[in-house]
Motif scaffolding. Structure first.
Motif, PDB file in Angstrom:
ATOM      1  N   ARG A 136     -13.479 -86.010  53.010  1.00 41.24           N
ATOM      2  CA  ARG A 136     -14.780 -85.997  52.329  1.00 41.24           C
ATOM      3  C   ARG A 136     -15.946 -85.994  53.310  1.00 41.24           C
ATOM      4  N   ASN A 137     -15.679 -86.239  54.571  1.00 44.20           N
ATOM      5  CA  ASN A 137     -16.724 -86.250  55.590  1.00 44.20           C
ATOM      6  C   ASN A 137     -16.112 -85.902  56.941  1.00 44.20           C
ATOM      7  N   THR A 138     -16.941 -85.893  57.975  1.00 41.20           N
ATOM      8  CA  THR A 138     -16.488 -85.438  59.289  1.00 41.20           C
ATOM      9  C   THR A 138     -15.437 -86.364  59.881  1.00 41.20           C
ATOM     10  N   ASP A 139     -15.609 -87.654  59.701  1.00 43.11           N
ATOM     11  CA  ASP A 139     -14.623 -88.611  60.212  1.00 43.11           C
ATOM     12  C   ASP A 139     -13.252 -88.356  59.598  1.00 43.11           C
ATOM     13  N   GLU A 140     -13.205 -88.132  58.295  1.00 42.39           N
ATOM     14  CA  GLU A 140     -11.924 -87.863  57.643  1.00 42.39           C
ATOM     15  C   GLU A 140     -11.392 -86.485  58.020  1.00 42.39           C
ATOM     16  N   ASN A 141     -12.265 -85.521  58.279  1.00 40.14           N
ATOM     17  CA  ASN A 141     -11.806 -84.224  58.794  1.00 40.14           C
ATOM     18  C   ASN A 141     -10.912 -84.417  60.010  1.00 40.14           C
ATOM     19  N   ALA A 142     -11.399 -85.195  60.968  1.00 44.65           N
ATOM     20  CA  ALA A 142     -10.660 -85.392  62.214  1.00 44.65           C
ATOM     21  C   ALA A 142      -9.394 -86.215  61.998  1.00 44.65           C
ATOM     22  N   ARG A 143      -9.510 -87.326  61.285  1.00 41.60           N
ATOM     23  CA  ARG A 143      -8.363 -88.221  61.119  1.00 41.60           C
ATOM     24  C   ARG A 143      -7.241 -87.585  60.312  1.00 41.60           C
ATOM     25  N   PHE A 144      -7.598 -86.984  59.181  1.00 35.18           N
ATOM     26  CA  PHE A 144      -6.575 -86.427  58.306  1.00 35.18           C
ATOM     27  C   PHE A 144      -5.918 -85.191  58.934  1.00 35.18           C
ATOM     28  N   SER A 145      -6.719 -84.394  59.642  1.00 33.19           N
ATOM     29  CA  SER A 145      -6.154 -83.205  60.287  1.00 33.19           C
ATOM     30  C   SER A 145      -5.197 -83.590  61.405  1.00 33.19           C
ATOM     31  N   LYS A 146      -5.547 -84.619  62.149  1.00 30.91           N
ATOM     32  CA  LYS A 146      -4.672 -85.039  63.248  1.00 30.91           C
ATOM     33  C   LYS A 146      -3.315 -85.502  62.723  1.00 30.91           C
ATOM     34  N   ARG A 147      -3.317 -86.166  61.573  1.00 31.71           N
ATOM     35  CA  ARG A 147      -2.035 -86.594  60.984  1.00 31.71           C
ATOM     36  C   ARG A 147      -1.155 -85.400  60.654  1.00 31.71           C
ATOM     37  N   LEU A 148      -1.763 -84.324  60.195  1.00 30.45           N
ATOM     38  CA  LEU A 148      -0.989 -83.144  59.810  1.00 30.45           C
ATOM     39  C   LEU A 148      -0.524 -82.329  61.007  1.00 30.45           C
ATOM     40  N   VAL A 149      -1.361 -82.299  62.051  1.00 32.53           N
ATOM     41  CA  VAL A 149      -1.101 -81.374  63.168  1.00 32.53           C
ATOM     42  C   VAL A 149      -0.388 -82.051  64.329  1.00 32.53           C
ATOM     43  N   THR A 150      -0.685 -83.347  64.579  1.00 36.08           N
ATOM     44  CA  THR A 150      -0.199 -84.069  65.752  1.00 36.08           C
ATOM     45  C   THR A 150      -0.323 -83.221  67.024  1.00 36.08           C
ATOM     46  N   PRO A 151      -1.544 -82.929  67.455  1.00 29.05           N
ATOM     47  CA  PRO A 151      -1.736 -82.070  68.632  1.00 29.05           C
ATOM     48  C   PRO A 151      -1.224 -82.718  69.904  1.00 29.05           C
ATOM     49  N   LYS A 152      -0.746 -81.894  70.813  1.00 32.30           N
ATOM     50  CA  LYS A 152      -0.278 -82.382  72.115  1.00 32.30           C
ATOM     51  C   LYS A 152      -1.472 -82.540  73.055  1.00 32.30           C
ATOM     52  N   ILE A 153      -1.329 -83.440  74.033  1.00 37.31           N
ATOM     53  CA  ILE A 153      -2.429 -83.749  74.937  1.00 37.31           C
ATOM     54  C   ILE A 153      -2.852 -82.529  75.742  1.00 37.31           C
ATOM     55  N   ASP A 154      -1.887 -81.685  76.116  1.00 38.00           N
ATOM     56  CA  ASP A 154      -2.207 -80.550  76.992  1.00 38.00           C
ATOM     57  C   ASP A 154      -2.617 -79.294  76.219  1.00 38.00           C
ATOM     58  N   GLU A 155      -2.734 -79.384  74.892  1.00 33.10           N
ATOM     59  CA  GLU A 155      -3.124 -78.215  74.110  1.00 33.10           C
ATOM     60  C   GLU A 155      -4.645 -78.024  74.133  1.00 33.10           C
ATOM     61  N   ARG A 156      -5.049 -76.754  74.108  1.00 33.19           N
ATOM     62  CA  ARG A 156      -6.474 -76.411  74.038  1.00 33.19           C
ATOM     63  C   ARG A 156      -6.828 -76.070  72.592  1.00 33.19           C
ATOM     64  N   TRP A 157      -7.737 -76.853  72.028  1.00 38.02           N
ATOM     65  CA  TRP A 157      -8.171 -76.640  70.645  1.00 38.02           C
ATOM     66  C   TRP A 157      -9.652 -76.299  70.613  1.00 38.02           C
ATOM     67  N   TRP A 158      -9.992 -75.265  69.859  1.00 39.70           N
ATOM     68  CA  TRP A 158     -11.388 -74.895  69.643  1.00 39.70           C
ATOM     69  C   TRP A 158     -11.823 -75.400  68.267  1.00 39.70           C
TER      70      TRP A 158
END
Length: 266
Positions: free
Chosen positions: A168-190
């Motif tokens: 519903r907001n920017t904070d939840e954008n980041a938190r909820f997306s990270k749960r779904l994606v689990t990005p690796k530390i060495d990955e480059r994300w735009w």
């Protein structure tokens, strides 16, 4: 706590919104005049008309957006290819889309255009759309649903796509997306979002330990000019959005959702 923060942020903005203040000052002037306090009423009328003249004649919102939009620029042509691309919601008119049953975009349509362009340019990149509904009473109108329809119509390979529809907001954008994606530390994300919204967005993603490279779009600032240009509705709308963003920066810093007002590259 998420629900409390979400509702409180909406209520606070109602009290600070420039459009609401113009109405409140007008009502105050009428009340003072009715009570017979002529001097105070005239001062209040002068304030009301002064603000209307200032906002109508000059793009104050654009000027306030300049520090925000100067924070970042799109990656250069020699930048390494991204491993993933994230686009934040905010470009959708979901109620109109649900009513007419076709995708309807708003002033921030550049977010979706840039996402589609980069998805084609970097076919190996993972793709993330994050956005549910930012409305208190319209949680059934989800941006992710119509974003998916748009991508399908443009032939985007949906096996590359992760859709996050509950934020519903920017904070939840980041938190909820990270749960779904689990990005690796060495990955480059735009990260794609409106330029004025980029400092807060980067700060939130950094707070979640997700390193992102800004890809700003949808700029407001068009250079400094003191020549009057009467566009009251347009200027007031810009001022509303940009003041809301400055308030968001302060609130996110104060509540620990970001560690910075203007974050360094994380």
């Amino acid at each position: 706590m998420d629900n409390l923060f979400f509702i409180a942020s909406k209520l606070i903005w109602m009290l600070i919104s420039p459009a609401n203040w113009l109405v409140l000052i007008l009502l105050l002037a009428l009340l003072l005049n009715r009570l017979g306090w002529r001097v105070w009423a005239r001062c209040t009328w002068a304030l009301e008309f002064g603000l209307i003249l200032l906002i109508g004649a000059y793009p104050v919102g654009q000027w306030l957006a300049e520090p925000l939009e100067s924070y970042s620029a799109i990656p250069g042509p020699d930048a390494p290819a991204p491993d993933g691309i994230i686009v934040l919601g905010g470009a959708w008119q979901t109620e109109q889309a649900d009513y007419w049953q076709q995708w309807e975009l708003n002033h921030a349509a550049e977010r979706e255009l840039a996402f589609l362009m980069l998805a084609e340019r970097y076919p190996a990149a993972k793709l993330v759309f994050t956005g549910g509904s930012g409305r208190v009473f319209s949680q059934g109108h989800k941006e992710a649903h119509w974003a998916q329809a748009l991508y399908r119509d443009f032939g985007l390979d949906e096996t590359r796509l992760v859709l996050e529809s509950e934020s519903r907001n920017t904070d939840e954008n980041a938190r909820f997306s990270k749960r779904l994606v689990t990005p690796k530390i060495d990955e480059r994300w735009w990260l794609i979002t409106s330029a004025y919204h980029m400092p807060r967005s980067v700060g939130v993603f950094c707070q979640q330990g997700w390193s992102v490279t800004p890809y700003p779009v949808d700029h407001y600032y068009a250079g400094l000019s003191w020549r009057p240009n009467w566009q009251l509705a347009k200027h007031l709308q810009e001022l509303e959005r940009v003041l809301h963003e400055w308030l968001g920066l302060v609130v996110y810093r104060g509540t620990g959702k970001s560690s910075y007002l203007f974050p360094p590259r994380c």
